[in-house]
Motif scaffolding. Structure first.
Motif, mmCIF file in Angstrom:
data_model
loop_
_atom_site.group_PDB
_atom_site.id
_atom_site.type_symbol
_atom_site.label_atom_id
_atom_site.label_comp_id
_atom_site.label_asym_id
_atom_site.label_seq_id
_atom_site.Cartn_x
_atom_site.Cartn_y
_atom_site.Cartn_z
ATOM 1 N N GLN A 298 -23.891 -30.764 -34.444
ATOM 2 C CA GLN A 298 -23.036 -29.623 -34.067
ATOM 3 C C GLN A 298 -22.454 -28.917 -35.290
ATOM 4 N N MET A 299 -22.048 -29.688 -36.303
ATOM 5 C CA MET A 299 -21.345 -29.097 -37.446
ATOM 6 C C MET A 299 -22.260 -28.785 -38.628
ATOM 7 N N SER A 300 -23.540 -28.672 -38.377
ATOM 8 C CA SER A 300 -24.454 -28.313 -39.462
ATOM 9 C C SER A 300 -24.424 -26.787 -39.656
ATOM 10 N N PHE A 301 -23.547 -26.337 -40.573
ATOM 11 C CA PHE A 301 -23.328 -24.886 -40.780
ATOM 12 C C PHE A 301 -24.640 -24.130 -40.992
ATOM 13 N N SER A 302 -25.522 -24.734 -41.788
ATOM 14 C CA SER A 302 -26.731 -23.993 -42.164
ATOM 15 C C SER A 302 -27.617 -23.726 -40.942
ATOM 16 N N ASP A 303 -27.447 -24.534 -39.888
ATOM 17 C CA ASP A 303 -28.263 -24.326 -38.678
ATOM 18 C C ASP A 303 -27.604 -23.376 -37.674
ATOM 19 N N TRP A 304 -26.356 -23.008 -37.925
ATOM 20 C CA TRP A 304 -25.638 -22.193 -36.935
ATOM 21 C C TRP A 304 -26.359 -20.880 -36.585
ATOM 22 N N PRO A 305 -26.851 -20.124 -37.571
ATOM 23 C CA PRO A 305 -27.504 -18.857 -37.189
ATOM 24 C C PRO A 305 -28.695 -19.088 -36.247
ATOM 25 N N GLU A 306 -29.493 -20.099 -36.517
ATOM 26 C CA GLU A 306 -30.651 -20.397 -35.653
ATOM 27 C C GLU A 306 -30.208 -20.847 -34.267
ATOM 28 N N MET A 307 -29.175 -21.673 -34.254
ATOM 29 C CA MET A 307 -28.657 -22.181 -32.971
ATOM 30 C C MET A 307 -28.126 -21.040 -32.112
ATOM 31 N N LYS A 308 -27.513 -20.065 -32.775
ATOM 32 C CA LYS A 308 -26.992 -18.902 -32.031
ATOM 33 C C LYS A 308 -28.129 -18.178 -31.335
ATOM 34 N N LYS A 309 -29.213 -18.006 -32.072
ATOM 35 C CA LYS A 309 -30.380 -17.309 -31.493
ATOM 36 C C LYS A 309 -30.903 -18.097 -30.297
ATOM 37 N N MET A 310 -30.955 -19.411 -30.458
ATOM 38 C CA MET A 310 -31.454 -20.252 -29.368
ATOM 39 C C MET A 310 -30.547 -20.123 -28.126
ATOM 40 N N PHE A 311 -29.231 -20.201 -28.336
ATOM 41 C CA PHE A 311 -28.299 -20.074 -27.210
ATOM 42 C C PHE A 311 -28.438 -18.686 -26.565
ATOM 43 N N ALA A 312 -28.570 -17.670 -27.408
ATOM 44 C CA ALA A 312 -28.664 -16.294 -26.883
ATOM 45 C C ALA A 312 -29.913 -16.149 -26.007
ATOM 46 N N ASP A 313 -31.011 -16.736 -26.454
ATOM 47 C CA ASP A 313 -32.268 -16.646 -25.685
ATOM 48 C C ASP A 313 -32.155 -17.359 -24.340
ATOM 49 N N ILE A 314 -31.320 -18.372 -24.287
ATOM 50 C CA ILE A 314 -31.148 -19.094 -23.012
ATOM 51 C C ILE A 314 -30.179 -18.341 -22.098
ATOM 52 N N PHE A 315 -29.047 -17.911 -22.656
ATOM 53 C CA PHE A 315 -28.039 -17.245 -21.811
ATOM 54 C C PHE A 315 -28.582 -15.973 -21.163
ATOM 55 N N ILE A 316 -29.474 -15.276 -21.840
ATOM 56 C CA ILE A 316 -29.965 -13.991 -21.320
ATOM 57 C C ILE A 316 -30.874 -14.189 -20.097
ATOM 58 N N GLY B 219 -18.571 -17.485 -36.331
ATOM 59 C CA GLY B 219 -19.607 -18.147 -37.128
ATOM 60 C C GLY B 219 -20.357 -19.198 -36.326
ATOM 61 N N ALA B 220 -19.613 -19.917 -35.483
ATOM 62 C CA ALA B 220 -20.215 -21.076 -34.796
ATOM 63 C C ALA B 220 -20.908 -20.660 -33.501
ATOM 64 N N PRO B 221 -22.073 -21.240 -33.186
ATOM 65 C CA PRO B 221 -22.791 -20.899 -31.950
ATOM 66 C C PRO B 221 -22.042 -21.354 -30.705
ATOM 67 N N PHE B 222 -21.194 -22.358 -30.863
ATOM 68 C CA PHE B 222 -20.477 -22.903 -29.698
ATOM 69 C C PHE B 222 -19.079 -22.291 -29.552
ATOM 70 N N TYR B 223 -18.789 -21.246 -30.332
ATOM 71 C CA TYR B 223 -17.530 -20.489 -30.174
ATOM 72 C C TYR B 223 -17.904 -19.014 -30.276
ATOM 73 N N GLU B 224 -18.501 -18.506 -29.207
ATOM 74 C CA GLU B 224 -19.165 -17.199 -29.291
ATOM 75 C C GLU B 224 -19.294 -16.597 -27.890
ATOM 76 N N THR B 225 -19.636 -15.326 -27.818
ATOM 77 C CA THR B 225 -19.951 -14.726 -26.518
ATOM 78 C C THR B 225 -21.455 -14.463 -26.459
ATOM 79 N N TYR B 226 -22.005 -14.524 -25.266
ATOM 80 C CA TYR B 226 -23.443 -14.302 -25.093
ATOM 81 C C TYR B 226 -23.679 -13.369 -23.914
ATOM 82 N N LYS B 227 -24.712 -12.559 -24.065
ATOM 83 C CA LYS B 227 -25.067 -11.606 -23.007
ATOM 84 C C LYS B 227 -25.874 -12.338 -21.934
ATOM 85 N N THR B 228 -25.657 -11.938 -20.673
ATOM 86 C CA THR B 228 -26.378 -12.565 -19.565
ATOM 87 C C THR B 228 -27.395 -11.570 -18.966
#
Ligand SMILES: C[C@H](CCC[C@H](C)C(=O)SCCNC(=O)CCNC(=O)[C@H](O)C(C)(C)COP(=O)(O)OP(=O)(O)OC[C@H]1O[C@@H](n2cnc3c(N)ncnc32)[C@H](O)[C@@H]1OP(=O)(O)O)[C@H]1CC[C@H]2[C@@H]3[C@H](O)C[C@@H]4C[C@H](O)CC[C@]4(C)[C@H]3C[C@H](O)[C@]12C
Length: 383
Positions: free
Chosen positions: A259-277, A217-226
């Motif tokens: 960090q713990m704003s649950f409602s923002d987690w989906p958006e944050m995940k997208k942001m992290f994914a866009d950076i990691f790639i 669920g959390a963007p900071f406990y996840e895997t991301y594609k490079t």
């Protein structure tokens, strides 16, 4: 080695019992795998490291008596069959433990030796399901997902059973007595999940599957594609480590939700994914290695042994067939495991040697051979 001198008979099973035997063998026990006839059985045990194999046909009239005699000199018997199988052969605990009161009779099954499901066939995924743990595994809006057969077969099954055997061996030192171990993979897996149960009250699992802190669920406990098609694992839970993640990603924490704003987690995940790639796995390692951001490469089996950390510790070993596998864990300071570097045994390769060691005479062995109760498979003779 810690288990030096312990004699184990492992009745050949599918996956969990062989791991239990492997752990005991790696740490010094003399493990004999009791196989079916090499004429009818195909070698499927890929966890035979350090074991020897004896082939005995338990369906021949003298088969059960042969195993019974072996059990008189054994410390441990590992029974991987459906409840009732060994009783039908006259090899239940009442008989074997009466013959040898010091015997540790370890029964490793899916559902345990009693209960509605006890005699039902099943595999890892079924045991995981009945333990309750499977309901917690999987991403949001997807079906529950079993992580290969690691959890029930191996963690809740093989390892728990090995732990039971070792505790029983320890207890036997003072009592002088063996005991029967009923290791159920359902219960072993449920027991492994004690943290999940005990942490319910602190709000870790209030949300649906796949929307919580540790279940993707959390963007900071996840895997991301490079950028090179590999993956990075992120586990930046604590605020001080999360801050290092944010800085390594080149983000400004003042412009981000908390960090713990649950409602923002989906958006944050997208942001992290866009950076990691945007960078390769190696480039991300350059940035995050030796920091406390809790970011590591997702290593494949092809590169895990040569990764500098694992290489430095010698975490993987190569046997004399050039096969790589993980070295036994944990590492002991005085009595380390000494895993075998030889190939796994062929079915029946050590039949005669083991029977002699367990007190059978050459004449008895010849008779058992001629009656097709036992079989030998000498690889040299086959060349
Ligand atoms: C790799 C695959 C395995 C994956 C593991 C999987 C995910 C698991 O979860 S393993 C955990 C399974 N569960 C348990 O271990 C729980 C306890 N055990 C049981 O409940 C049961 O044993 C059972 C359900 C697992 C199996 O039931 P079964 O009816 O077969 O057996 P039992 O009731 O226990 O009775 C045993 C009978 O055998 C007799 N016996 C025993 N020893 C002897 C002996 N020495 N001599 C004579 N007779 C003996 C005993 O007396 C009993 O007889 P009775 O019934 O008359 O009482 C692999 C899984 C499938 C593999 C593939 C498959 O085999 C086909 C190919 C084969 C080819 O060779 C290789 C490729 C394959 C595709 C093969 C590939 C893999 O190996 C598999 C996918």
């Amino acid at each position: 080695m810690a288990l030096h001198g312990v004699r184990v008979l492992e009745l050949a099973g599918l996956a969990p019992a062989p791991l239990c035997g492997l752990v005991l063998a790696d740490f010094g026990a003399q493990v004999v795998r009791v196989d079916r006839s090499p004429r009818t059985a195909v070698a499927t045990d890929v966890q035979g490291r350090g074991k020897r194999s004896l082939a005995v046909d338990l369906k021949q009239p003298l088969g059960p008596a042969t195993l019974r005699r072996l059990c008189q000199k054994a410390d441990v018997l590992i029974d991987p069959f459906r409840p009732g199988v060994l009783e039908k052969l006259g090899l239940g605990p009442d008989i074997l433990c009466h013959d040898n009161p010091k015997l540790i009779y370890a029964r490793l099954t899916g559902f345990g030796h009693a209960g509605k499901y006890a005699k039902m066939a099943g595999h890892d995924i079924n045991y995981l399901a009945v333990s309750g743990v499977l309901s917690k595994l999987g991403r949001k809006d997807e079906n529950p997902y079993a992580p290969i057969n690691l959890l029930a077969d191996f963690a809740g099954g093989g390892v728990m059973c090995a732990m039971g055997v070792i505790m029983a061996l320890y207890e036997r030192v003072t009592s002088g007595k063996g005991q029967v171990i009923d290791a159920s993979m359902v219960e072993g897996t449920a027991y492994l999940s004690s943290f999940l149960w005990k942490s319910q009250n602190i709000g870790l699992w209030n949300r649906p599957r796949g929307e919580n802190l540790l279940d993707s669920g959390a963007p900071f406990y996840e895997t991301y594609k490079t950028a090179d098609g590999k993956y990075i694992a992120v586990g930046a839970l604590e605020p001080q480590f999360y801050a290092q993640l944010i800085s390594g990603l080149g983000l400004d924490s003042r412009k981000l939700p908390s960090q713990m704003s649950f409602s923002d987690w989906p958006e944050m995940k997208k942001m992290f994914a866009d950076i990691f790639i945007k960078k390769t796995q190696a480039e991300w390692c350059e940035i995050f290695d030796d920091t406390d951001a809790c970011v590591t490469p997702v290593l494949t089996f092809d590169d895990v042994a040569s990764h500098p950390h694992n290489k430095e510790r010698g975490s993987f070993l190569k046997n004399d067939q050039e096969e790589i596998s993980p070295r036994p864990s944990p590492v002991f300071s005085r009595t380390p495991a000494t895993p075998s570097f030889k190939r796994d045994p062929f079915i029946g390769e050590h039949t005669k040697e083991v029977l002699l060691e367990y007190g059978f005479t050459k004449e008895e062995i010849s008779k058992l051979h001629s009656l097709k109760v036992i079989e030998s498979n000498n690889p040299k003779a086959n060349l």
